[in-house]
Design a protein around this motif. Structure first.
Motif, PDB file in Angstrom:
ATOM      1  N   ALA A  90      40.894  38.713  43.748  1.00 13.47           N
ATOM      2  CA  ALA A  90      39.627  39.342  43.382  1.00 13.47           C
ATOM      3  C   ALA A  90      39.299  39.120  41.911  1.00 13.47           C
ATOM      4  O   ALA A  90      38.140  38.866  41.552  1.00 13.47           O
ATOM      5  CB  ALA A  90      39.668  40.836  43.700  1.00 13.47           C
ATOM      6  N   LEU A  91      40.300  39.225  41.049  1.00 19.09           N
ATOM      7  CA  LEU A  91      40.065  38.992  39.623  1.00 19.09           C
ATOM      8  C   LEU A  91      39.544  37.580  39.385  1.00 19.09           C
ATOM      9  O   LEU A  91      38.574  37.375  38.638  1.00 19.09           O
ATOM     10  CB  LEU A  91      41.354  39.225  38.842  1.00 19.09           C
ATOM     11  N   ARG A  92      40.182  36.605  40.006  1.00 18.35           N
ATOM     12  CA  ARG A  92      39.718  35.219  39.850  1.00 18.35           C
ATOM     13  C   ARG A  92      38.332  35.046  40.481  1.00 18.35           C
ATOM     14  O   ARG A  92      37.452  34.411  39.899  1.00 18.35           O
ATOM     15  CB  ARG A  92      40.705  34.251  40.495  1.00 18.35           C
ATOM     16  N   GLY A  93      38.146  35.636  41.650  1.00 21.28           N
ATOM     17  CA  GLY A  93      36.862  35.507  42.332  1.00 21.28           C
ATOM     18  C   GLY A  93      35.713  36.152  41.570  1.00 21.28           C
ATOM     19  O   GLY A  93      34.552  35.739  41.695  1.00 21.28           O
ATOM     20  N   GLN A  94      36.022  37.174  40.761  1.00 17.50           N
ATOM     21  CA  GLN A  94      34.991  37.858  39.982  1.00 17.50           C
ATOM     22  C   GLN A  94      34.837  37.269  38.577  1.00 17.50           C
ATOM     23  O   GLN A  94      34.133  37.827  37.743  1.00 17.50           O
ATOM     24  CB  GLN A  94      35.310  39.347  39.899  1.00 17.50           C
ATOM     25  N   GLY A  95      35.491  36.146  38.324  1.00 18.67           N
ATOM     26  CA  GLY A  95      35.243  35.421  37.083  1.00 18.67           C
ATOM     27  C   GLY A  95      36.279  35.562  35.998  1.00 18.67           C
ATOM     28  O   GLY A  95      36.111  34.998  34.914  1.00 18.67           O
ATOM     29  N   TYR A  96      37.368  36.294  36.245  1.00 17.89           N
ATOM     30  CA  TYR A  96      38.399  36.428  35.218  1.00 17.89           C
ATOM     31  C   TYR A  96      39.167  35.109  35.096  1.00 17.89           C
ATOM     32  O   TYR A  96      39.754  34.624  36.072  1.00 17.89           O
ATOM     33  CB  TYR A  96      39.356  37.562  35.569  1.00 17.89           C
ATOM     34  N   SER A  97      39.166  34.543  33.889  1.00 19.10           N
ATOM     35  CA  SER A  97      39.798  33.236  33.675  1.00 19.10           C
ATOM     36  C   SER A  97      40.967  33.290  32.704  1.00 19.10           C
ATOM     37  O   SER A  97      41.503  32.254  32.322  1.00 19.10           O
ATOM     38  CB  SER A  97      38.757  32.237  33.133  1.00 19.10           C
ATOM     39  N   GLY A  98      41.375  34.496  32.322  1.00 17.57           N
ATOM     40  CA  GLY A  98      42.477  34.632  31.375  1.00 17.57           C
ATOM     41  C   GLY A  98      43.836  34.524  32.033  1.00 17.57           C
ATOM     42  O   GLY A  98      43.974  34.159  33.206  1.00 17.57           O
ATOM     43  N   ARG A  99      44.859  34.873  31.260  1.00 19.65           N
ATOM     44  CA  ARG A  99      46.241  34.766  31.743  1.00 19.65           C
ATOM     45  C   ARG A  99      46.529  35.902  32.723  1.00 19.65           C
ATOM     46  O   ARG A  99      46.242  37.072  32.466  1.00 19.65           O
ATOM     47  CB  ARG A  99      47.200  34.831  30.563  1.00 19.65           C
ATOM     48  N   LEU A 100      47.123  35.548  33.832  1.00 14.72           N
ATOM     49  CA  LEU A 100      47.447  36.498  34.895  1.00 14.72           C
ATOM     50  C   LEU A 100      48.951  36.425  35.134  1.00 14.72           C
ATOM     51  O   LEU A 100      49.504  35.353  35.371  1.00 14.72           O
ATOM     52  CB  LEU A 100      46.686  36.115  36.168  1.00 14.72           C
ATOM     53  N   VAL A 101      49.614  37.601  35.071  1.00 11.42           N
ATOM     54  CA  VAL A 101      51.057  37.663  35.307  1.00 11.42           C
ATOM     55  C   VAL A 101      51.318  38.543  36.509  1.00 11.42           C
ATOM     56  O   VAL A 101      50.910  39.710  36.539  1.00 11.42           O
ATOM     57  CB  VAL A 101      51.802  38.232  34.073  1.00 11.42           C
ATOM     58  N   LEU A 102      51.982  37.989  37.526  1.00 10.99           N
ATOM     59  CA  LEU A 102      52.280  38.717  38.761  1.00 10.99           C
ATOM     60  C   LEU A 102      53.778  38.987  38.827  1.00 10.99           C
ATOM     61  O   LEU A 102      54.584  38.050  38.761  1.00 10.99           O
ATOM     62  CB  LEU A 102      51.845  37.906  39.987  1.00 10.99           C
ATOM     63  N   ILE A 103      54.131  40.277  38.962  1.00  9.12           N
ATOM     64  CA  ILE A 103      55.538  40.699  38.985  1.00  9.12           C
ATOM     65  C   ILE A 103      55.814  41.376  40.318  1.00  9.12           C
ATOM     66  O   ILE A 103      55.147  42.352  40.688  1.00  9.12           O
ATOM     67  CB  ILE A 103      55.828  41.686  37.831  1.00  9.12           C
ATOM     68  N   GLY A 104      56.785  40.890  41.072  1.00  7.27           N
ATOM     69  CA  GLY A 104      57.072  41.492  42.371  1.00  7.27           C
ATOM     70  C   GLY A 104      58.510  41.297  42.781  1.00  7.27           C
ATOM     71  O   GLY A 104      59.140  40.284  42.441  1.00  7.27           O
ATOM     72  N   GLN A 105      59.033  42.267  43.539  1.00  3.33           N
ATOM     73  CA  GLN A 105      60.443  42.195  43.918  1.00  3.33           C
ATOM     74  C   GLN A 105      60.689  41.304  45.136  1.00  3.33           C
ATOM     75  O   GLN A 105      61.816  40.878  45.367  1.00  3.33           O
ATOM     76  CB  GLN A 105      60.975  43.600  44.196  1.00  3.33           C
ATOM     77  N   GLU A 106      59.665  41.016  45.926  1.00  3.15           N
ATOM     78  CA  GLU A 106      59.844  40.145  47.081  1.00  3.15           C
ATOM     79  C   GLU A 106      59.620  38.697  46.662  1.00  3.15           C
ATOM     80  O   GLU A 106      58.685  38.388  45.930  1.00  3.15           O
ATOM     81  CB  GLU A 106      58.882  40.548  48.193  1.00  3.15           C
ATOM     82  N   PRO A 107      60.466  37.787  47.132  1.00  5.76           N
ATOM     83  CA  PRO A 107      60.403  36.402  46.666  1.00  5.76           C
ATOM     84  C   PRO A 107      59.328  35.560  47.334  1.00  5.76           C
ATOM     85  O   PRO A 107      59.086  34.432  46.915  1.00  5.76           O
ATOM     86  CB  PRO A 107      61.800  35.862  47.022  1.00  5.76           C
ATOM     87  N   HIS A 108      58.674  36.095  48.362  1.00  2.00           N
ATOM     88  CA  HIS A 108      57.745  35.284  49.152  1.00  2.00           C
ATOM     89  C   HIS A 108      56.372  35.215  48.492  1.00  2.00           C
ATOM     90  O   HIS A 108      55.816  36.232  48.088  1.00  2.00           O
ATOM     91  CB  HIS A 108      57.603  35.875  50.553  1.00  2.00           C
ATOM     92  N   PHE A 109      55.827  34.004  48.393  1.00  2.00           N
ATOM     93  CA  PHE A 109      54.476  33.853  47.868  1.00  2.00           C
ATOM     94  C   PHE A 109      53.798  32.661  48.535  1.00  2.00           C
ATOM     95  O   PHE A 109      54.344  31.573  48.536  1.00  2.00           O
ATOM     96  CB  PHE A 109      54.488  33.650  46.350  1.00  2.00           C
ATOM     97  N   PRO A 110      52.616  32.864  49.093  1.00  3.41           N
ATOM     98  CA  PRO A 110      51.952  34.147  49.307  1.00  3.41           C
ATOM     99  C   PRO A 110      52.826  35.102  50.115  1.00  3.41           C
ATOM    100  O   PRO A 110      53.680  34.652  50.893  1.00  3.41           O
ATOM    101  CB  PRO A 110      50.682  33.779  50.086  1.00  3.41           C
ATOM    102  N   PRO A 111      52.615  36.402  49.937  1.00  5.98           N
ATOM    103  CA  PRO A 111      53.491  37.382  50.590  1.00  5.98           C
ATOM    104  C   PRO A 111      53.306  37.422  52.104  1.00  5.98           C
ATOM    105  O   PRO A 111      52.317  36.920  52.650  1.00  5.98           O
ATOM    106  CB  PRO A 111      53.065  38.714  49.952  1.00  5.98           C
ATOM    107  N   ILE A 112      54.272  38.050  52.765  1.00  9.71           N
ATOM    108  CA  ILE A 112      54.218  38.225  54.211  1.00  9.71           C
ATOM    109  C   ILE A 112      53.356  39.443  54.539  1.00  9.71           C
ATOM    110  O   ILE A 112      53.474  40.490  53.899  1.00  9.71           O
ATOM    111  CB  ILE A 112      55.632  38.430  54.794  1.00  9.71           C
ATOM    112  N   ASP A 113      52.481  39.296  55.518  1.00  6.60           N
ATOM    113  CA  ASP A 113      51.646  40.402  55.962  1.00  6.60           C
ATOM    114  C   ASP A 113      52.516  41.417  56.701  1.00  6.60           C
ATOM    115  O   ASP A 113      53.358  41.033  57.531  1.00  6.60           O
ATOM    116  CB  ASP A 113      50.552  39.869  56.898  1.00  6.60           C
ATOM    117  N   ARG A 114      52.322  42.705  56.440  1.00  6.37           N
ATOM    118  CA  ARG A 114      53.244  43.698  56.985  1.00  6.37           C
ATOM    119  C   ARG A 114      52.987  44.093  58.446  1.00  6.37           C
ATOM    120  O   ARG A 114      53.945  44.379  59.167  1.00  6.37           O
ATOM    121  CB  ARG A 114      53.233  44.959  56.109  1.00  6.37           C
TER     122      ARG A 114
END
Length: 408
Positions: free
Chosen positions: A21-45
């Motif tokens: 959503a951030l990218r889709g709404q025009g945010y072009s800065g640095r984005l840092v994603l922190i998560g404990q699960e190793p899967h990317f894109p993540p698994i749908d629950r």
């Protein structure tokens, strides 16, 4: 649009969709994603208790699809865990030992399965279901003549029971309340779900408490409060969840069964922090109260709304009104619940347990605040419109049939 570095802590459904959503709404800065699960894109629950658990889906089919390019200026810190937050320095402390500097922060750390509080919760064969690894571990053990005991008859517990039964497993469900799904759907819906499971051969022990889980190294049985001993080869603990807020304890941010957010999903008076998904408790203007909703649709909607609020700032950030929505697939029947499921229940339609069918509305002070549909998808949108516009008891007559008022 550039606002410095935005960090997202939690990269499951809400965090992933917020990044998009951030990218889709025009945010072009640095984005840092922190998560404990190793899967990317993540698994749908949702498939974890159904198609993945049964083996119908391979893992790749359950991976969330990416609808937006996150760009080269996106840093993935996976797997890693946030262990603390320094607001003054705008730093996130990581389990790996490093720190992440940010200008804005989106908290989407979700929730963890509530562990069994009594004796025996650490035995082999006692599982919870929250990650793809949990689902795979449970799938490997659901082979006849396995005897499965599920503790808890909420959405996860009843879905696991239905999936296991479809695999030919002997299933017993233990629930402290008088009805399954009582918290989510109330008495009438709970009784109907109980009858559906009974029709398929599930042994449901209601108004029962687990005294202990017993075994020598590995689970062998479950003892109830009345002394009943249930033989068990596998036990699944499905007694709810706890929002992942431990890392925020010394941050100074308001935490009360989740990170406390305003109607615009910004946290307290901090204009550069927002919350989304299972971890967020926000003020929902539609119902005039604070709520924390642990459902798929809520995570997706809040992800987009939180991204909008971070980019807009507190003065321009819009309020996020939402009709809670959850669905569950059990034995080929689709159960859908919308809104708040309290107050008077108006039953509009109901079929037998061997051909599930139900439509009903929940009424508080003559206002339609929620609804339930089983195998009646057309009625869902009608009930949702009534909730949104503040429809009254008389309006529900047009949904499907002549209603019968029931309190419960």
């Amino acid at each position: 649009m550039t606002l410095g570095t935005i960090a997202i802590v939690g990269v499951s459904l809400a965090g992933f969709r917020a990044a998009e959503a951030l990218r889709g709404q025009g945010y072009s800065g640095r984005l840092v994603l922190i998560g404990q699960e190793p899967h990317f894109p993540p698994i749908d629950r949702p498939p974890m208790s159904k198609q993945l658990l049964s083996g119908e889906y391979p893992v790749e089919r359950a991976r969330l699809s990416s609808v937006t390019d996150l760009g080269v200026d996106t840093l993935l810190l996976l797997p890693d865990v946030a262990t603390g937050l320094n607001l003054d320095e705008r730093q996130i402390h990581l389990r790996s030992g490093g720190d992440v500097q940010f200008d804005s922060l989106l908290i989407a750390t979700g929730a963890a399965a509530r562990p069994f509080p009594g004796r025996g919760g650490d035995l082999d064969g006692v599982l919870t279901l929250r990650t793809i690894e949990d689902s795979q571990a449970l799938h490997e053990q659901l082979t006849p003549p396995c005897r499965l005991v599920v503790i808890g008859a909420g959405f996860i517990g009843t879905e696991i029971a239905a999936t296991a039964k479809s695999l030919g497993i002997n299933v017993t469900v233990v629930e402290a309340s008088a009805h399954p799904l009582e918290r989510g759907g109330g008495r009438i819906v709970g009784e109907y779900v109980r009858d559906i499971h009974a029709h398929h051969g599930v042994d449901m022990r209601l108004q029962s408490f687990v005294r202990s889980i017993d075994g020598d190294g590995r689970v062998e049985s479950v003892t109830l409060d009345d002394g009943t001993v249930l033989p068990a080869d596998v036990v699944v603990v499905a007694i709810g969840s706890l929002p992942n807020t431990e890392w925020l304890e010394d941050s100074g941010l308001p935490v009360d069964d989740g990170i406390v957010c305003g109607a615009n999903l910004l946290v307290a008076d901090t204009p550069f922090i927002a919350g989304a998904g299972d971890v967020a408790r926000w003020y929902n203007p539609l119902f005039g109260c604070s709520m924390r909703v642990e459902h798929w649709t809520n995570a997706v909607e809040q992800a987009a709304a939180a991204a909008t609020s971070l980019l807009a700032g507190p003065r321009a950030a819009p309020s996020h009104s939402s009709v809670p929505y959850v669905w569950s697939d059990q034995y080929g029947a689709k159960l859908q619940l919308i809104g708040i499921t309290t107050g008077d229940f108006v039953l509009l339609e109901r079929g037998p347990a061997d051909a599930p069918l139900m439509v009903g509305a929940f009424i508080e002070r003559d206002r339609v605040v929620g609804g339930v549909c089983i195998n009646r998808p057309a009625a869902v949108s009608k009930l949702r419109r009534l909730v949104l516009r503040g429809g009254t008891r008389s309006d529900v007559e047009g949904v499907t049939a002549v209603p019968t008022a029931i309190r419960g």
